[in-house]
Design a protein around this motif. Structure first.
Motif: not given
Ligand SMILES: Nc1ncnc2c1ncn2[C@@H]1O[C@H](COP(=O)(O)OP(=O)(O)OP(=O)(O)O)[C@@H](O)[C@H]1O
Ligand SMILES: Nc1ncnc2c1ncn2[C@@H]1O[C@H](COP(=O)(O)OP(=O)(O)OP(=O)(O)O)[C@@H](O)[C@H]1O
Ligand SMILES: [Mg+2]
Ligand SMILES: [Mg+2]
Lengths: 420, 274, 342, 420, 274
Positions: E180-197
């Motif tokens: 879970t922690a990994q996925v949340l981190e991934l979600v944040r990373r995606l957004a920080d890379n400019g994607l919409a999540v």
């Protein structure tokens, strides 16, 4: 558009259709939403009948032809009714056609060759069906051979058994009057009316009782007017049918009179009611749907899956036996082709056209009757057209396709709205 | 807490083809208690549950129910013992409606006829207790339900019966805030009524909120079974992710499949392999 | 099983005859008569034999032929399913030095050494003549005649039709008779024939006065519908094969006539030729048939079929083709006695 | 029992089978775990052959009979290969048999009646198959009629078309030598050896290349010894087969010589390789499995489900055309029964016996070949037994059941361990 | 936060037969942000996602992608726009293995031949980033995976591609603590890379941990779309369960299907029905 709050309250909160209008609207939006029930098959049937009625108005629409329809479609319909059970589990029984042949051959041997009375022969035929079904079911459920392969083997073996039973190619005549009556005689007009009345009264009693119970328990129920409408509908349909069948249809009244409801009609009706009751109102029927819908879930719910699987093959083969008896009665004899050629494909086709799924979990016994009617109307109508053999096959295929596409198109919204 | 455990399983081995999923697993479940079964993804929790409920045959191991050795060959055996399970992969029949699913295999009848009104009433009552407000009709096919609604139906199905052991495999995974609270309360209530409850969850808050004992699986081995009051949040997470925490858990990384747990009396007996 | 042959390769020199029958459903004769009579004849001649049935399946037909050649028959007797497969089998046999006979059906363009048969067209002719006789007996006026032809995929059905057409067509043309509905019955299936005839009757508004049914099975199907409409006995029906059922229908007056083919004689003639060929001898038949496709004169033995009416049912029984027990059971005992069958 | 840590490390952590012994052990535990591949069908085949070999040692085991086997089973096998594609989607094509008949009739008309060269006829036949398949596919995918009903209509209509094309009851001979050669002639012994060598070399090249690529990328791969063993195995099997087929099998060498690999063998082999490549190594093939396994998931993954559904019917009907050509060549003619009687059931049976599921998502083209071999061996062996028609049907059914239960029992563990 | 939203949907209506599931729903998703979509069980979250991704046709409503009106008629259209979705009912092909599922519909090829080694490598790398340690082989059929493992495969599948909008429907429901922690981190990373999540979740801690905005659905109506910093935990729960909270949410209980939310500029335009 003002939206009223449709959903509130506890889990059982439902939009109750308290008025007839509401009920009709509700039905219509259910149809639009894809929950179409018997509608597509009935539509297909109407289109077919219209086509034939336009092309052969005098002969297709005659009372005599209407009566023919029932006896012509009876054997396939009966076999299809049994097949519905097998199809509900997502299995197939390719051997049902020749199983009916074997049972018919047993019947003929017992009554004609051995000379026993008709009821012994009927019992023997049905017992043969039971044995066949048990064998197939055990092989499928216990050894785990796919039903397609088991029943393909049955298809071959039973074909051989029919040949052996009718002594490699000769016909065995059936001369017993009771057996011959099944597919060839009619009820007296009075008896026809009596049975129809009984059916309507019985239906009304069941519906009203149910209505009362549900009302008393405070459960949602259809408005009484709708219930009355349903009962009235059945009465009108049955009444018209009995009236038409009770018309004189002899070519020459001087020779003899020919009228009344063919005996196969009550036979099919009674079996339809019994099997519908079993499927819809008993836990055995419920378990069939469960195993067909999700075998693993059924197993986890503690259902004896093997027993259910065996039992449907038993039902199927027994119904095939009944179909075989009717076929033998109609042909006045049993030959090596009994139950062969297209009987099986037509029977499975009847169930599928009626709306039963080949993948299990979805279907009703009524489907077999409606689909059987489609098949019978096609055969009946094509018989009046006078095409050569080749053209007849082609046109039959196209007409079948026509009926099926009416069905498919009217089911269309189901897929579109995601409700399947 | 009573003296004899309601269910005791010992030395369970289970392989799928070449992959061994459970090795020498032991678990004790007491009536009146909620036992939380925790473990990482793929640790073998669901497999263990399926072995207990007779879905998967085990390669080795023994089951004691109420102190008596029993054989559970299929789900019917489990149901006969009073074991009810909510599976993670819910196992509902999509072609049946909510009421039909809830009573599947144990329909109410009057004579040979199904007693639909009674079933519908009972189903409505049970679901009402689970805060599900958006089900349009109890006669809706379960295929048209939302994830949480399906979950609720599966839970309602399991608690309808007078069972002695209820196993819930991640029951709250798809549930909303209110529904989760209701289910946790229900779990507690079941235990307080004297039933044994096994709860599988990845949510440590939930686990600590309702459980009396915690059993931790790590890569198919039972690494600890302790009282909830004897362990901390952090320790459990460590057990889950690393297989040990302080004195608890695996002795060495590649040890014999021992049950290095503190709270299990019959530890030595579970070492034998068959 | 009829395989009297052992399976040893040493049998290559001893004569062994293979027979392939076409099916068991288009007509009762193949399995119940031909097989029996051929077996009798071969046993009497003391040769080994292997009789198989292709069940109306061409692939199986060729497979059986392959197997027979493999297992070392010296003469091969076939009833072809169609000329194409028949020719393929005959040619293959010839290339392997196996002697061949066309039994009952001539393989067009084939290479068989002999042809033994009834004339199928004359069978049809007898049916046509029989129907005319029965209608004349009834002194029917401008009767409507319906056709129930044999399987559309069976070339013999075409030959039968040519035969009865040659008799009836002139009557239609002369407006003595009226042509009623005509349908082919797929696979000679009696159940389908019932529906087909019922629809013919509906279509003609009950106005059918005679039925030309291509064999007894189809005839019985028509009779069952006529019975239902209480018209049996009033509408003459033809048949073929002299089955017990057909004979019973004739005795009861429901069927006008059937055509009896003395299969025993045909089998005897064929087996004589086959035994000779298997032993490497040649025989004269004194008769030839022209193969229209291959242009070859095939040495032939042709036997004549016989029309059976109520009067001469006893001949069939006397011939041993069917037994008295088969025909004269139950209510038919009296009818048999009336017809002079003792 | 000491347990070594089997699983550790990253997500791709696997037990690599680095030694031959390890590989064999791995394979064995995979088999025990239910991942049995072709084993059950092969076992069934071995049992069958043993039975027939014991009962008819000299004739069943002769080189001539071995050669017969291939030509006898060719048409059904080819049709079954096409059916595998349709079955992979969980659909059915009942019309495949008569579709092959229609294509054969077109072939015969073009080459014999119209007098075009053989290759025009072959193209016309295959084009007919393409058209038929497109029509069926459109009706199934676009209008949404169940494939059972569409192809049942096709079954009827094509039967009629064959009748019309061959003019009711007669047949059309094929005299073209090239067409006749397909099912009746053999390769020269040298050519047989050359093709076998080519096949072995090609297989070796593909296997070794794959081995090298995977090693280079650091991915798990089979040990080189296992790869070599596989190549060696193929060489031995092909070598033996070619050797036996190159034996003289004329009954009378003075009349004519008869030896070599039947031409249908390389035809089937090439099609087997092509279709296996398509299914296993192209994204089109991958999408077929996906649609068959979970149509909704495939749709969500952006696969054009309708296109896939249409295409499989096209492939099926085209393969039926090829089957029809071979059947016509073998029969030297086309008649109204071509593609009829049991062709369809045997073809579906072949695919199912080989291990293809009727519910979609599971199956290989090789299944059709193995299952086709089972069907051919049964027909071939039964042809040597000399039973009467009735007994033969019964025994054929029982033998089929025997082969299928060997299959079912050896798949048993799959169900027991839950891997399905 | 950029000026034009990446995706804007307005006035979406959706009925299943007689049941209206979505009424006049509007949603705005900005690139570089995580938008949390919350709501009770059966509120219509998954249905909204399925409408956006082209699985369900809508009865009414319009879609703007990057300010341009677009029509999304099927999942292929959505994929072409760069929309990737992890569905709640995962939609994996059970008869395919992990790698095959991850690349389904977008296989890597060299020529016409599938490039299996490349796909296997890429799959291994992506899964490695998601803490899934118990997968025996990448060539295992997904039918044999545990609940969490399946979930992980579905997530890995969605993030393999260069998409512009990633929608995750309860992605962590079956996951363990670490995953879970990994996925949340991934979600944040995606957004920080400019994607919409877009993230759907019932877990308020997760929602507040990663989201920039929160959109709340109540019985098929969008009752609020606000910045995460402008709202409290308790307020969100109130919105979910009662449909309003203070100034936010529905005006009256049976009001016209208005979007009574604070943070949506184009509110008035979404009132029009077709
Ligand atoms: N039928 C099967 N065939 C092969 N392997 C299986 C099968 N079922 C489960 N496994 C494997 O067994 C292991 C344990 O699975 P299980 O479902 O018990 O995990 P879990 O602890 O429930 O995980 P989660 O928390 O993700 O639900 C996994 O690695 C899984 O891949
Ligand atoms: N195919 C369908 N047919 C009929 N009704 C449906 C269908 N799909 C969903 N529904 C209904 O629509 C409503 C919303 O479902 P949806 O799956 O969108 O809820 P959700 O917000 O995702 O809930 P959860 O949190 O439980 O996943 C539910 O009441 C459900 O019963
Ligand atoms: Mg689990
Ligand atoms: Mg949802």
């Amino acid at each position: 558009m003002t939206t009223t709050a449709v959903r509130k309250g506890g889990p059982a909160a439902v939009t109750p259709p308290p008025t007839v209008g509401g009920h009709v609207r509700n039905y219509w939006s259910r149809v639009r939403g894809g929950d179409v029930g018997a509608l597509p098959a009935v539509l297909g049937l109407i289109v077919l009948c219209t086509v034939f009625a336009v092309m052969r108005p005098s002969s297709f629409l005659s009372a005599g032809n209407f009566a023919n329809l029932f006896t012509q479609g009876a054997a396939v319909t009966l076999i299809a009714m049994g097949l519905v059970f097998v199809l509900l589990l997502g299995e197939i029984d390719l051997s049902a056609g020749f199983a009916s042949g074997v049972c018919a051959a047993v019947l003929a041997n017992v009554v004609t060759v051995l000379g026993y009375p008709w009821w012994v022969a009927v019992l023997a035929a049905v017992a043969t069906g039971l044995v066949i079904g048990t064998g197939l079911g055990l092989l499928v459920a216990k050894i785990g051979i796919p039903s397609f392969v088991v029943t393909l083997a049955g298809f071959l073996a039973f074909q051989g058994i029919v040949l052996l039973l009718v002594k490699e190619g000769t016909n065995i005549s059936i001369r017993d009057n009771v057996l011959l009556a099944i597919a060839n005689r009619n009820l007296t007009p009075t008896l026809g009316w009596a049975l129809a009345a009984l059916a309507v009264v019985g239906y009304a009693a069941v519906q009203l009782l149910r209505h009362r119970t549900r009302l008393a328990r405070g459960l949602i129920t259809d408005p009484i007017a709708v219930v009355a409408l349903r009962i009235g509908g059945l009465a009108v349909i049955l009444g018209t049918a009995v009236y038409v069948l009770n018309l004189e249809r002899s070519r020459n009244v001087l020779f003899s009179s020919l009228k009344g409801v063919p005996i196969v009609v009550p036979v099919i009706a009674v079996l339809l009611i019994i099997w519908t009751f079993v499927l819809q109102r008993t836990s055995y029927g419920r378990h069939i749907y469960a195993v067909g819908g999700n075998r693993e879930a059924a197993r986890r719910a503690g259902i004896n899956v093997d027993r259910i699987r065996i039992s449907v093959f038993v039902i199927c083969s027994s119904m095939a036996a009944v179909g075989g008896i009717v076929a033998a009665s109609r042909a006045n004899s049993v030959d090596p082709n009994t139950g062969g050629s297209n009987v099986l494909l037509y029977a499975v086709g009847a169930a599928v056209i009626g709306g039963t799924s080949l993948f299990g979990g979805k279907g009703r016994v009524l489907d077999a009757v409606l689909g059987g009617a489609v098949v019978a109307v096609i055969e009946n109508g094509m018989g009046l057209m006078g095409y050569s053999a080749g053209v007849k096959y082609v046109v039959t295929g196209l007409v079948l396709l026509l009926a099926a596409s009416v069905d498919a198109v009217s089911r269309r919204r189901a897929a579109a709205t995601g409700t399947r | 807490m009573s003296a004899t455990p309601l269910l005791e399983v010992r030395g369970i081995d289970k392989s799928f083809g070449p992959v061994q999923v459970l090795r020498d697993v032991a678990l004790t479940v007491h009536p009146g208690e909620v036992t939380a079964l925790v473990g990482d993804n793929g640790a073998g929790k669901s497999t263990l549950v399926k072995c207990i409920s007779g879905i998967h045959p085990t390669d080795a191991g023994e089951f004691l129910f109420n102190g008596e050795p029993v054989h559970i060959g299929n789900p019917r055996d489990a149901a006969a013992l009073g074991i009810e399970v909510v599976y993670q992969d819910l196992a509902l029949c999509d072609n049946l409606d909510i009421v039909q699913n809830m009573f599947l295999g144990r329909e109410k009848r009057s004579g040979i006829v199904l007693d639909e009104p009674t079933m519908e009433q009972l189903a409505a009552e049970t679901l009402a207790g689970l805060s599900i407000r958006t089900v349009t009709s109890l006669r809706q096919h379960v295929s048209s339900l939302s994830g949480g609604q399906r979950q609720t139906v599966a839970i309602a199905k399991a608690v309808l019966w007078n069972s002695r052991l209820v196993i819930l495999d991640e029951p709250t995974a798809a549930l909303g805030v209110a529904q989760t609270a209701q289910v946790l309360e229900l779990v507690r209530r079941l235990a307080d009524n004297g039933l044994a409850v096994v709860l599988i969850s990845h949510n440590m808050n939930d686990v600590f909120a309702v459980s009396d004992r915690i059993a931790a699986l790590y890569l198919g081995q039972m690494v600890a079974q302790v009282k909830t009051t004897d362990i901390t949040h952090a320790q459990v997470v460590e057990l889950i992710t690393a297989g040990r925490s302080g004195g608890l858990g695996l002795a060495t990384d590649a040890g014999t499949g021992g049950n290095g747990n503190g709270a299990q009396p019959a530890d030595s007996t579970s070492g034998g392999h068959r | 099983g009829g395989d009297s042959g052992d399976d040893q390769a040493s049998s290559a020199k001893t004569p062994k005859i293979g027979v392939i029958l076409p099916d068991s459903k288009s007509s009762a004769r193949w399995e119940s008569a031909d097989r029996r009579f051929l077996e009798e004849a071969f046993k009497a001649a003391g040769v080994q034999y292997d009789i198989q049935n292709a069940q109306n399946d061409k692939t199986a037909f060729q497979t059986i032929a392959d197997q027979m050649i493999t297992s070392g028959v010296t003469a091969l007797m076939i009833v072809n399913l169609d000329s194409g497969t028949g020719k393929a089998v005959l040619d293959k046999a010839k290339s392997q030095g196996v002697a061949t006979i066309d039994y009952d059906r001539l393989t067009l363009g084939g290479s068989a050494q002999y042809y033994v048969s009834f004339d199928n067209e004359s069978v049809g002719k007898l049916q046509g003549e029989g129907l005319v006789k029965c209608l004349t007996d009834q002194s029917a006026k401008n009767p409507v005649v319906a056709y129930l032809n044999g399987s559309p995929t069976d070339n013999n059905a075409t030959l039968f039709k040519n035969g009865y057409d040659s008799v009836l067509k002139p009557k239609f043309d002369a407006k003595e008779y009226t042509k009623g509905p005509e349908d082919a019955v797929p696979a000679w299936d009696n159940a389908q024939a019932t529906t087909i005839f019922e629809q013919q009757l509906t279509k003609a508004n009950g106005k059918i006065d005679a039925v030309l049914a291509a064999n007894d099975g189809l005839g019985n199907a028509a009779i069952s519908v006529l019975k239902k409409n209480k018209l049996n006995g009033k509408v003459p029906v033809t048949g073929q094969d002299a089955t017990p059922e057909g004979l019973q229908n004739i005795l009861a007056g429901d069927q006008c006539m059937t055509v009896y083919k003395a299969v025993r004689e045909e089998a005897k003639a064929a087996s004589d030729l086959a035994v000779a060929l298997a032993k490497g001898e040649k025989k004269e038949t004194g008769q030839t048939v022209k193969d229209p496709e291959g242009g070859r004169d095939v040495p032939s033995v042709l036997l004549t079929p016989k029309a059976i009416y109520k009067e001469n049912v006893k001949d069939v029984i006397a011939d041993g083709y069917v037994t008295k027990e088969e025909v004269c059971s139950g209510t038919y005992a009296k009818l048999c006695a009336d017809a002079g069958i003792s």
